[in-house]
Design a protein around this motif. Structure first.
Motif, short mmCIF file in Angstrom:
data_model
loop_
_atom_site.label_atom_id
_atom_site.label_comp_id
_atom_site.label_asym_id
_atom_site.label_seq_id
_atom_site.Cartn_x
_atom_site.Cartn_y
_atom_site.Cartn_z
N ASP A 44 5.59 -10.49 7.78
CA ASP A 44 6.34 -10.04 9.25
C ASP A 44 6.79 -8.63 8.57
O ASP A 44 7.55 -8.46 9.29
N SER A 81 7.13 -5.68 0.33
CA SER A 81 6.52 -5.43 1.46
C SER A 81 4.48 -5.43 0.98
O SER A 81 3.73 -5.16 1.79
N GLN A 95 4.63 0.75 13.59
CA GLN A 95 6.19 0.31 14.14
C GLN A 95 6.58 1.67 13.04
O GLN A 95 7.69 1.96 13.13
N THR A 113 5.41 -2.81 10.43
CA THR A 113 3.71 -2.14 10.79
C THR A 113 3.61 -1.02 10.03
O THR A 113 4.83 -0.24 10.58
N GLN A 125 9.20 -6.64 11.07
CA GLN A 125 8.29 -6.73 12.72
C GLN A 125 9.80 -7.02 13.34
O GLN A 125 10.04 -6.01 14.59
#
Length: 298
Positions: free
Chosen positions: A219, A212, A225, A222, A264
């Motif tokens: 991708d 991450s 999110q 986030t 994502q």
């Protein structure tokens, strides 16, 4: 030369009045009774997820609920606390205000605009509040997915809550927020209080952390999110780690060991599933269950 403050003008604490001491003793006794009830209820299915095995918090909710006229079960289901600030679902606010003899009614209700009015008992002054989608968006409330799936209910919650607090602040003990407002604040991590779903669910392995943080993984889910995902899981009482990850795994069709590993696109897929899953306030769900029972017996 030293001065003896004990005898020469040292400030003294104000004496506790008889009335104050009586209030303290009464509150202590009430808290003891509330804790006894909470200890029993927190072990049952009647306790909401955030109060499971937390008798102290449940006792405080029961004690607060008693001050606004809620029985222990109703208080545990309806008192919502973030950052030490209590809140009630708007429908519960309206119920308390109506029980106190005041009046609240709906003038207009559509998916884009809701107008609610109210009048305090014995007064001719009518308070009217309108909330529409533009106002909700300007205030930042539309981050709550319910504004997309059930906008009429959310707009009503804002309008009715505002009216209830305007005409009967005494009945609501001066409550500053509705539960619907506090849920948005919680989703933004403005004033977190409860053990968050982020802490419970997002415990990635070192390899996942490295992935991450790597520039080669653009991708990855986030932060926005992630906050929305965990707010949605809390809204559906999926704060238990296994239950939350099981839900996410079922939606994606693969085993998910941590929400930190989602892409994502996968996060968007789970958020869409959460948004499509109805989440009415506890009192609404209870009412629906009662109606279903009655219909089943007919």
């Amino acid at each position: 030369m030293s001065t003896d403050l004990t005898t020469q003008g040292a400030p003294t604490a104000p004496a506790i009045t008889t009335e104050s001491m009586a209030l303290i003793e009464s509150t202590a006794a009430s808290l003891g009774h509330a804790h006894q009830i909470a200890s029993a209820l927190c072990k049952t299915a009647f306790a909401p997820a955030h109060l499971k095995n937390k008798p102290e918090e449940a006792a405080a909710a029961i004690l607060y609920g008693a001050q606004v006229g809620l029985d222990p079960l109703a208080a545990m289901q309806n008192v919502y606390v973030i950052g030490g600030k209590p809140a009630l679902y708007s429908r519960t606010m309206v119920a308390i205000v109506l029980a106190a003899g005041h009046a609240i009614w709906t003038d207009e209700s559509t998916n884009s605009r809701v107008t609610v009015s109210g009048r305090r008992r014995g007064s001719d002054v009518i308070e009217t509040v309108t909330w529409d989608t533009a106002r909700a968006e300007l205030a930042g409330y539309t981050t709550n997915k319910k504004y997309r799936t059930d906008p009429q209910a959310m707009l009503y919650a804002r309008a009715a809550g505002d009216v209830a607090r305007r005409i009967a602040p005494d009945a609501l003990l001066g409550m500053a927020y509705t539960a619907e407002e506090m849920q948005v604040l919680e989703a933004r991590d403005v004033t977190p209080r409860r053990e968050s779903a982020t802490d419970i669910l997002a415990v990635p392995a070192p390899a996942a952390l490295a992935e991450s943080a790597s520039p080669s993984a653009p991708d990855v889910i986030t932060p926005a999110q992630s906050r929305a995902l965990h707010a949605g899981l809390r809204e559906h009482d999926l704060t238990d780690r296994d239950a939350g990850l099981a839900f996410v795994s079922e939606i994606l069709g693969r085993d998910v060991e941590s929400t930190k590993t989602l892409t994502q696109a996968e996060a968007g897929q789970v958020l869409d599933a959460l948004a499509a899953w109805p989440t009415d306030p506890p009192e609404s769900r209870a009412l629906e269950l009662d109606v279903a029972d009655v219909e089943g017996q007919a």
